[in-house]
Write an enzyme that holds these catalytic residues in place. Structure first.
Site, PDB file in Angstrom:
ATOM      1  N   LYS A  20       0.844  -1.206   0.000  1.00  0.00           N
ATOM      2  CA  LYS A  20       0.000   0.000   0.000  1.00  0.00           C
ATOM      3  C   LYS A  20       0.876   1.252   0.000  1.00  0.00           C
ATOM      4  O   LYS A  20       0.575   2.228  -0.687  1.00  0.00           O
ATOM      5  CB  LYS A  20      -0.918   0.035   1.229  1.00  0.00           C
ATOM      6  CG  LYS A  20      -1.916  -1.083   1.270  1.00  0.00           C
ATOM      7  CD  LYS A  20      -3.028  -0.886   0.271  1.00  0.00           C
ATOM      8  CE  LYS A  20      -4.035  -2.017   0.405  1.00  0.00           C
ATOM      9  NZ  LYS A  20      -4.865  -2.191  -0.763  1.00  0.00           N
ATOM     10  N   LYS A  45      -5.417 -15.471 -13.767  1.00  0.00           N
ATOM     11  CA  LYS A  45      -6.706 -15.890 -13.233  1.00  0.00           C
ATOM     12  C   LYS A  45      -7.752 -14.787 -13.330  1.00  0.00           C
ATOM     13  O   LYS A  45      -7.423 -13.629 -13.566  1.00  0.00           O
ATOM     14  CB  LYS A  45      -6.554 -16.365 -11.786  1.00  0.00           C
ATOM     15  CG  LYS A  45      -6.033 -15.328 -10.825  1.00  0.00           C
ATOM     16  CD  LYS A  45      -6.057 -15.886  -9.404  1.00  0.00           C
ATOM     17  CE  LYS A  45      -5.823 -14.751  -8.436  1.00  0.00           C
ATOM     18  NZ  LYS A  45      -5.877 -15.108  -7.061  1.00  0.00           N
ATOM     19  N   LYS A  78     -11.177  -9.074 -10.624  1.00  0.00           N
ATOM     20  CA  LYS A  78     -12.010  -7.923 -10.990  1.00  0.00           C
ATOM     21  C   LYS A  78     -11.197  -6.795 -11.612  1.00  0.00           C
ATOM     22  O   LYS A  78     -11.665  -6.089 -12.481  1.00  0.00           O
ATOM     23  CB  LYS A  78     -12.817  -7.427  -9.790  1.00  0.00           C
ATOM     24  CG  LYS A  78     -11.990  -7.024  -8.607  1.00  0.00           C
ATOM     25  CD  LYS A  78     -12.892  -6.613  -7.455  1.00  0.00           C
ATOM     26  CE  LYS A  78     -12.045  -6.350  -6.224  1.00  0.00           C
ATOM     27  NZ  LYS A  78     -12.557  -6.778  -4.996  1.00  0.00           N
TER      28      LYS A  78
END
Ligand code: TRP
Length: 330
Positions: free
Chosen positions: A111, A194, A197
């Site tokens: 992050k 894979k 989203k």
């Protein structure tokens, strides 16, 4: 019977990868164990959603999980922020969580790298909140993917530290729930990797028939097998992996044989795959539609879950307060 617990991110529509990767296992587990599934809306505050988005995200995720088959009569399904006890345990655990160890977690370092403009303390203490989620119910098993293993390790550490500090075997050290070979990885439609989203390569449980057909017809393929019995390239093996979860065995055999004989037409395979995905998705999509318009049902489910979960959570908080040494003057 194990106490199994899992937190669910409160953003993003569910796609087939979520379904076959996790939800299918949740559905099975709920009949075999004492399961807690909750929507992690406290955690989502690290990304600063607007009040309207916060609520609509929770509603959508709850709706889609119920539509997919989570059963509120079997599992305890609740919204994290309906349990203020979790926030209290988080506060208490924070006193024994060290800045250094929190700064060293990979998800935090990620992050810091990716969003240097919003490195808030909630991100730093994300693993502490997650530990509170888990140990407040004395959960013994947590079904987590690879990306959450370190957070689970931290939860064990905080549970152990509390027990050690107060010389009491109070909190359970949660272990990963191992699906073993049952874990199915669903590839995306863009030829590699894979379904996820962020990649825009996914088929959602709420997608329309038209959207599904369009996405599948656009899926990446190759120029076709060059000789009989050749191995699948990645994009083709991905299409077969999708077929494996939604199509009849005879359909799969048919296309495998035509691939082996070099007579395969990818257009036909995709048409069939799209129809089989639609057959799988459409009843779930119909339930999403139904439930999303049934606020009464959603409110009943959320209330029932919160009530069940709070029985445990408030017992834990009461005991933890005693162990720590809070004594009332009145
Ligand atoms: N961190 C998890 C995720 O990103 C969500 C989560 C929050 C969770 N609290 C949890 C998962 C407790 C398992 C147990 O997917």
């Amino acid at each position: 019977m194990e106490t199994v617990l899992s937190g669910i991110r409160s953003t993003g529509n569910l796609h087939l990868g979520n379904y076959f990767g996790a939800i299918k296992n949740f559905i099975k587990m709920q009949y075999e164990h004492n399961c807690y599934f909750f929507i992690a809306d406290y955690h989502s505050l690290t990304t600063h959603p607007t009040p309207a988005d916060l609520h609509s995200n929770v509603k959508q995720v709850l709706t889609e999980y119920l539509a997919a088959g989570l059963d509120p009569e079997k599992a305890t399904i609740y919204v994290q922020s309906d349990l203020p006890e979790i926030a209290e345990l988080y506060l208490l655990l924070n006193m024994n969580a060290y800045i250094g160890e929190l700064e060293r977690t990979t998800s935090f370092k990620d992050k810091v790298r990716k969003q240097p403009e919003n490195v808030n303390a909630g991100l730093l203490t994300y693993p502490v909140l997650m530990a509170a989620d888990i140990i407040i119910h004395h959960a013994s098993k947590v079904p987590v993917g690879k990306d959450q293993e370190q957070n689970l390790e931290m939860a064990r550490k905080f549970a152990k530290r509390f027990n050690h500090m107060y010389k009491i075997k109070y909190f359970t050290e949660p272990q990963a729930f191992n699906f073993n070979e049952e874990l199915v990885k669903i590839p995306g439609l863009d030829g590699t990797g894979k379904m996820g989203k962020s990649d825009g390569n996914g088929i959602y449980l709420a997608d329309s028939d038209k959207a599904i057909r369009k996405k599948v017809m656009r899926a990446v393929t190759d120029s076709g097998p060059s000789e009989p019995n050749s191995a699948f390239t990645e994009p083709i093996s991905n299409l077969f992996a999708l077929m494996n979860v939604v199509s009849e065995q005879s359909t799969i055999e048919h296309f495998k044989n035509s691939y082996a004989e070099c007579s395969i037409r990818y257009g036909d395979l995709k048409k069939q795959l799209a129809e089989d995905i639609i057959k799988f998705v459409s009843p779930i999509r119909a339930r999403i539609e139904d439930i999303s318009h049934n606020d009464e049902y959603l409110s009943k489910v959320a209330k029932m879950g919160a009530e069940k979960a709070r029985v445990n959570a408030s017992k834990t908080i009461k005991e933890v307060r005693e162990i720590i040494g809070f004594r009332k003057f009145y």
